[in-house]
Design an enzyme around this catalytic site. Structure first.
Site, short mmCIF file in Angstrom:
data_model
loop_
_atom_site.label_atom_id
_atom_site.label_comp_id
_atom_site.label_asym_id
_atom_site.label_seq_id
_atom_site.Cartn_x
_atom_site.Cartn_y
_atom_site.Cartn_z
CB CYS C 192 -0.91 0.02 1.23
SG CYS C 192 -2.28 -1.14 1.13
CG HIS C 193 1.34 2.63 3.53
ND1 HIS C 193 0.36 3.58 3.42
CD2 HIS C 193 0.86 1.69 4.38
CE1 HIS C 193 -0.67 3.23 4.19
NE2 HIS C 193 -0.40 2.09 4.79
CB CYS C 235 -2.19 -2.02 9.31
SG CYS C 235 -2.29 -0.34 8.71
#
Lengths: 157, 106, 274
Positions: C192-193, C235
């Site tokens: 994701c990041h 998360c």
């Protein structure tokens, strides 16, 4: 460990996982809610106005078009009124059309308020229309409406 | 005083409309059940908010469960004289939180 | 924007490295405003720039920022005497403003335990060793308040964690954690990041995960303040993996990695995020 495995997930597998997970999430979030009936909002409105039909306009309800999270949605409401002893807005009621409880909050103003304006944050169970019903000092009612999309986040939701 | 924050201008002109911002720490707990034990958790929200100036209420809030936790509320006041505000929040458990502030009007 | 929720529906869970919907919708105001923003340093962007203007407004004004309620609580706790030693934080440290800068350097290597120590753990060590008081529980209002206060007094200072020397092996472990696929969805933090910031995961705009200067932050979803480790647990659960304990070595290590990724970005505690 800095090397990463990136697999291209087969589309079918991807849909299955995604679908199942989404369903679980949906079940979880809806389980937290009692009921959400637009008829409640209508009933509340009628109760407050005693059947009178509020005029649309002169009530500005400002909310984000898309709320990042339904738990804390900023709201600003402004009623166009001179706020004098003779002519002022007595109260504003915020009504949710699809929340478990239609009545969100109500503010009673006085001419000392200077403006019929208030800003706060509300909870929204889902995408819906929100109403701001204003009662004026002459007994008339006005209404402002807006629709807020409450997103189901990827990881916020 | 410990649970509330308010922001008001310290000075204003006579007749000026000032903006006041308030925050109070409160869970605004809806009636629900404990996720693990199933025990009922009773509703405990701030249901009434009052803003007064020199003892006279100029704004009242009647809140329900749809108000977010740690309620933020901003509103206005037309000031005519120097004095003191009192802000009061009342919850279902009978607790009352208050905050005061002063303003000088020239 | 109408179709976002629908389009994103499936994207989220398969998202690993693929299938993310359109790029940034709103990314916070005009490009000019963004470029000037203090929240972008050397091409690194804080999550602030991935928030809507409404959420940014909540952070920008201390009287709209609900996280400030915890700062105030922290200020009270700072001078509160507790424990057998009859001390408060103030007894040793003086005014809390003297702690300015401390936040930017944690987690750091701790010779005593021969591993990393983060702010929360440092606070609790003061309590148990200096004050002879009980450690505060993780995510307790007290520990959050004090951690937030320590962050708050470093506001706007650039994050500055060290990853060399004895911290290096822990940094490497943290990085490995960040790149490790986990859970039923088989996703790593980096998917994701690092791979996909600026894209949508369902209806959420993915940030760069440079949250080093942001936590503890007020999360709209939580309707309260929370720690970085609480977010990690969230998360980890989202990818359907078993989360670690808050304060675990795994999380402190990855905290160092994330804070290193945020080096140079300003401290914004208490930040406000969705």
């Amino acid at each position: 460990m800095s090397k990463v495995r990136i697999d291209i997930v087969d589309r079918r597998e991807f849909l299955v996982i995604g679908g199942a997970a989404a369903a679980t999430l949906a079940a979880l979030s809806s389980g937290a809610l009692a009921k959400a009936d637009p008829a409640d909002a209508e009933a509340l409105l009628n109760e407050l106005t005693k059947g009178a039909k509020p005029t649309e306009g002169k009530v500005k309800l400002e909310m984000p078009e898309i709320a990042e999270n339904g738990a804390t949605v900023p709201l600003k409401v402004t009623v166009d009124s001179p706020m004098t002893e003779q002519d002022y807005c007595k109260s504003v009621t915020i009504i949710a059309t699809k929340n478990p409880v239609a009545h969100i909050c109500n503010f009673e103003f006085t001419p000392d308020s200077g403006k019929a304006w208030v800003s706060n944050r509300i909870r929204m169970a889902k995408t819906q229309e929100v109403w701001a019903l204003a009662q004026m000092s002459d007994g008339s009612f006005r209404i402002g409406k807006t629709t807020v999309k409450v997103t189901i986040g990827g990881c916020g939701g | 005083m410990s649970k509330a924050r308010v922001k008001v201008p310290k000075k204003a002109k006579k007749g000026e409309i000032i903006t006041i911002k308030t925050l109070v720490k409160h869970k605004m707990q809806r009636a629900t059940k404990d996720k693990k034990t199933g025990e009922p958790i009773p509703r405990n929200i701030i249901h009434t908010f009052e803003a007064a100036f020199n003892g006279k209420t100029f704004l009242k809030g009647n809140w329900d469960t749809g108000v977010s936790a740690n309620p933020y509320c901003a509103f206005t006041l037309r000031v005519q004289e120097s004095g003191e505000y009192t802000f009061t929040w009342k919850d279902d458990k009978g607790e009352t939180y208050t905050a005061n502030a002063k303003i000088e009007v020239a | 924007m109408g179709g976002l929720a629908g389009k994103g529906m499936l994207a989220v869970f398969g998202a690993g490295a693929l299938a993310l919907a359109a790029t940034g919708w709103m990314a916070a105001g005009t490009p000019e405003a963004q470029a000037k923003s203090k929240y972008e340093v050397d091409g690194k962007k804080s999550g602030y720039l991935y928030s809507t203007p409404e959420t940014q407004a909540m952070q920008d004004d201390d009287f709209m920022n609900q996280g400030m309620l915890w700062v105030e609580r922290g200020q009270k706790l700072w001078s509160q005497v507790e424990g057998a030693a009859g001390k408060s934080c103030q007894s040793c440290h003086g005014d809390v403003e003297k702690m300015r800068g401390a936040y930017t350097t944690y987690p750091k290597y701790d010779p005593k335990t021969k591993k990393l120590i983060n702010i929360e753990q440092r606070i609790n060590r003061c309590r148990t060793e200096q004050m002879k008081a009980k450690a505060w529980k993780w995510e307790s209002d007290e520990l959050l308040s004090m951690t937030t206060l320590i962050g708050y007094v470093s506001r706007d200072l650039p994050m500055n964690v060290k990853i060399d020397g004895p911290a290096k092996p822990f940094f490497e472990k943290g990085k490995a954690f960040y790149y490790q696929r986990r859970g039923q969805l088989d996703m790593a933090c980096k998917h994701c990041h690092i791979d996909n910031p600026g894209k949508f995961i369902r209806a959420d705009l993915l940030s760069e995960g440079r949250a080093g200067g942001a936590f503890p932050l007020y999360r709209l979803k939580w309707q309260k303040l929370g720690s970085m480790h609480r977010r990690f647990r969230g998360c980890n659960r989202q990818v359907r993996s078993e989360p670690y304990k808050a304060g675990s070595d795994e999380y402190v290590n990855v905290e160092l990695y994330i804070k290193w990724r945020s080096n140079g970005l300003p401290v914004e505690v208490p930040a406000v995020r969705r």
